[in-house]
Design a protein around this motif. Sequence first.
Motif, PDB file in Angstrom:
ATOM      1  N   LEU A   1       0.801  -1.227   0.000  1.00 47.90           N
ATOM      2  CA  LEU A   1       0.000   0.000   0.000  1.00 47.90           C
ATOM      3  C   LEU A   1       0.832   1.274   0.000  1.00 47.90           C
ATOM      4  N   TYR A   2       1.987   1.243   0.673  1.00 45.95           N
ATOM      5  CA  TYR A   2       2.758   2.469   0.855  1.00 45.95           C
ATOM      6  C   TYR A   2       4.210   2.270   0.421  1.00 45.95           C
ATOM      7  N   GLY A   3       4.754   3.351  -0.162  1.00 44.78           N
ATOM      8  CA  GLY A   3       6.144   3.296  -0.576  1.00 44.78           C
ATOM      9  C   GLY A   3       7.089   3.894   0.441  1.00 44.78           C
ATOM     10  N   SER A   4       6.544   4.654   1.390  1.00 42.47           N
ATOM     11  CA  SER A   4       7.383   5.287   2.403  1.00 42.47           C
ATOM     12  C   SER A   4       6.525   5.658   3.599  1.00 42.47           C
ATOM     13  N   PRO A   5       7.154   5.876   4.767  1.00 44.84           N
ATOM     14  CA  PRO A   5       6.403   6.324   5.951  1.00 44.84           C
ATOM     15  C   PRO A   5       5.682   7.644   5.711  1.00 44.84           C
ATOM     16  N   ASP A   6       6.258   8.511   4.876  1.00 40.43           N
ATOM     17  CA  ASP A   6       5.621   9.799   4.603  1.00 40.43           C
ATOM     18  C   ASP A   6       4.243   9.615   3.971  1.00 40.43           C
ATOM     19  N   GLU A   7       4.089   8.589   3.149  1.00 42.35           N
ATOM     20  CA  GLU A   7       2.792   8.330   2.543  1.00 42.35           C
ATOM     21  C   GLU A   7       1.760   7.952   3.606  1.00 42.35           C
ATOM     22  N   ILE A   8       2.202   7.211   4.618  1.00 41.48           N
ATOM     23  CA  ILE A   8       1.298   6.834   5.703  1.00 41.48           C
ATOM     24  C   ILE A   8       0.896   8.070   6.509  1.00 41.48           C
ATOM     25  N   TYR A   9       1.873   8.915   6.803  1.00 40.64           N
ATOM     26  CA  TYR A   9       1.557  10.134   7.546  1.00 40.64           C
ATOM     27  C   TYR A   9       0.640  11.047   6.730  1.00 40.64           C
ATOM     28  N   GLY A  10       0.813  11.049   5.409  1.00 40.26           N
ATOM     29  CA  GLY A  10      -0.076  11.841   4.566  1.00 40.26           C
ATOM     30  C   GLY A  10      -1.509  11.348   4.651  1.00 40.26           C
ATOM     31  N   ALA A  11      -1.682  10.013   4.597  1.00 41.40           N
ATOM     32  CA  ALA A  11      -3.022   9.435   4.717  1.00 41.40           C
ATOM     33  C   ALA A  11      -3.610   9.731   6.094  1.00 41.40           C
ATOM     34  N   MET A  12      -2.765   9.661   7.119  1.00 42.47           N
ATOM     35  CA  MET A  12      -3.221   9.960   8.477  1.00 42.47           C
ATOM     36  C   MET A  12      -3.722  11.399   8.581  1.00 42.47           C
ATOM     37  N   ASN A  13      -2.961  12.330   8.025  1.00 43.10           N
ATOM     38  CA  ASN A  13      -3.340  13.740   8.122  1.00 43.10           C
ATOM     39  C   ASN A  13      -4.647  14.024   7.393  1.00 43.10           C
ATOM     40  N   ARG A  14      -4.877  13.340   6.281  1.00 44.81           N
ATOM     41  CA  ARG A  14      -6.139  13.540   5.565  1.00 44.81           C
ATOM     42  C   ARG A  14      -7.323  13.060   6.402  1.00 44.81           C
ATOM     43  N   LYS A  15      -7.155  11.926   7.059  1.00 46.10           N
ATOM     44  CA  LYS A  15      -8.234  11.416   7.911  1.00 46.10           C
ATOM     45  C   LYS A  15      -8.424  12.305   9.142  1.00 46.10           C
ATOM     46  N   LEU A  16      -7.328  12.823   9.678  1.00 46.96           N
ATOM     47  CA  LEU A  16      -7.436  13.729  10.820  1.00 46.96           C
ATOM     48  C   LEU A  16      -8.177  15.005  10.437  1.00 46.96           C
ATOM     49  N   ASP A  17      -7.926  15.487   9.235  1.00 52.84           N
ATOM     50  CA  ASP A  17      -8.630  16.677   8.759  1.00 52.84           C
ATOM     51  C   ASP A  17     -10.137  16.422   8.669  1.00 52.84           C
ATOM     52  N   GLU A  18     -10.490  15.233   8.191  1.00 57.68           N
ATOM     53  CA  GLU A  18     -11.912  14.889   8.097  1.00 57.68           C
ATOM     54  C   GLU A  18     -12.557  14.848   9.484  1.00 57.68           C
ATOM     55  N   LEU A  19     -11.857  14.268  10.440  1.00 59.32           N
ATOM     56  CA  LEU A  19     -12.391  14.199  11.799  1.00 59.32           C
ATOM     57  C   LEU A  19     -12.451  15.576  12.440  1.00 59.32           C
ATOM     58  N   ASP A  20     -11.450  16.408  12.165  1.00 62.62           N
ATOM     59  CA  ASP A  20     -11.465  17.777  12.696  1.00 62.62           C
ATOM     60  C   ASP A  20     -12.684  18.542  12.181  1.00 62.62           C
ATOM     61  N   GLN A  21     -13.007  18.327  10.903  1.00 57.97           N
ATOM     62  CA  GLN A  21     -14.172  18.988  10.316  1.00 57.97           C
ATOM     63  C   GLN A  21     -15.451  18.542  11.028  1.00 57.97           C
ATOM     64  N   LYS A  22     -15.548  17.255  11.320  1.00 61.29           N
ATOM     65  CA  LYS A  22     -16.729  16.746  12.021  1.00 61.29           C
ATOM     66  C   LYS A  22     -16.818  17.308  13.437  1.00 61.29           C
ATOM     67  N   VAL A  23     -15.668  17.422  14.104  1.00 58.30           N
ATOM     68  CA  VAL A  23     -15.658  17.999  15.451  1.00 58.30           C
ATOM     69  C   VAL A  23     -16.132  19.443  15.413  1.00 58.30           C
ATOM     70  N   ARG A  24     -15.660  20.202  14.430  1.00 59.05           N
ATOM     71  CA  ARG A  24     -16.077  21.600  14.303  1.00 59.05           C
ATOM     72  C   ARG A  24     -17.583  21.699  14.054  1.00 59.05           C
ATOM     73  N   GLU A  25     -18.104  20.793  13.233  1.00 59.51           N
ATOM     74  CA  GLU A  25     -19.543  20.801  12.957  1.00 59.51           C
ATOM     75  C   GLU A  25     -20.346  20.539  14.234  1.00 59.51           C
ATOM     76  N   MET A  26     -19.888  19.599  15.031  1.00 59.30           N
ATOM     77  CA  MET A  26     -20.585  19.304  16.288  1.00 59.30           C
ATOM     78  C   MET A  26     -20.523  20.491  17.248  1.00 59.30           C
ATOM     79  N   HIS A  27     -19.379  21.131  17.326  1.00 65.63           N
ATOM     80  CA  HIS A  27     -19.244  22.285  18.213  1.00 65.63           C
ATOM     81  C   HIS A  27     -20.124  23.442  17.737  1.00 65.63           C
ATOM     82  N   ASN A  28     -20.210  23.652  16.414  1.00 63.96           N
ATOM     83  CA  ASN A  28     -21.076  24.702  15.889  1.00 63.96           C
ATOM     84  C   ASN A  28     -22.539  24.442  16.243  1.00 63.96           C
ATOM     85  N   LEU A  29     -22.936  23.167  16.135  1.00 65.17           N
ATOM     86  CA  LEU A  29     -24.304  22.813  16.491  1.00 65.17           C
ATOM     87  C   LEU A  29     -24.550  23.009  17.986  1.00 65.17           C
TER      88      LEU A  29
END
Length: 224
Positions: A88-116
Motif C-alpha cells: 500500500l505504501y512506498g514510504s512512511p511519509d505516505e502513511i503520515y499523509g493518509a493519516m493527516n487527511r483522515k485527521l482533517d476529516e475528523l477535525d471537520q466533524k468535530v467543528r460541525e458538532m461544536h457549531n451545532l
Amino acid sequence: MLSATGANLAAAQSLYKYKNNEGITVISSTMPREFVHLGYSILDRNGRIVETIPPAMTHDQKSQLEKLKSRKVQQERESELDQELLDLYGSPDEIYGAMNRKLDELDQKVREMHNLEVILAKNIDDKRLQIKKAGNKAPEYLHEELENLRDQKKTYGDRAATYNREKSLLKKQYTASAERLRKLLRQKNLTDIEAVTREQLVGQWRIREDVAMDWNRVIVKFGV
C-alpha cells in the motif's frame, strides 16, 4: 515346532508392541487399554512396524502446543500485515499523509458538532427566557422543548468527544504503521545489498568490523 506363543503370534492379523509398567517391552496380539496412553507400535505378522502411536500428551504439553499454534497464527497474520503495508505504501511519509487527511476529516466533524452545540446553547437560553417570561403560566410543552434541546446538545457533545477519541486512536495506529514500514524498508534495503569481501573494498569503504557505525540508521549501497 512353533511354541504356543509363536503359533499365536503367527496367526494374529496384527501385533502390538508396547512397554508395561515395569518398562519391559511386550509384543502381544492385544493392546491393554491401561498402556495405550504410553504409546505403542502396530506390527504385521512378520514383525515389521506398520504404524506407531505416540504417547498421549500431558496437560502441560497440550498447553505448550496450543501456545505454539497460537504464536504461528499470530506470526502469519503479522506477515500478512507487513506485506499489506509494503503493497500500500512506498514510504512512511505516505502513511503520515493518509493519516493527516483522515485527521482533517475528523477535525471537520468535530467543528460541525461544536457549531451545532453553540446554536443549541443559544436556543436553550432563548427557551429559558421564554419560560421565565411566562412564569407559572408557561405551558408544559415549553419545558419539554427545553429538555429536548438539552438532549440534542449533549448528543452533539458526545459525538465530538467520540471523534476526538477516534483521532487519538488513529494517530497511534498510523504512527505505529509508519514506524513498522520504516523498519521493513530498512530490512529490505539491507537484504538488497550484495555481499562483498574485504578484498573487494577499497579506498573509503571498510567492512562493518572495521568501523563503529550505527547500521540501524545508515544504509550503504556499494558500487555506486
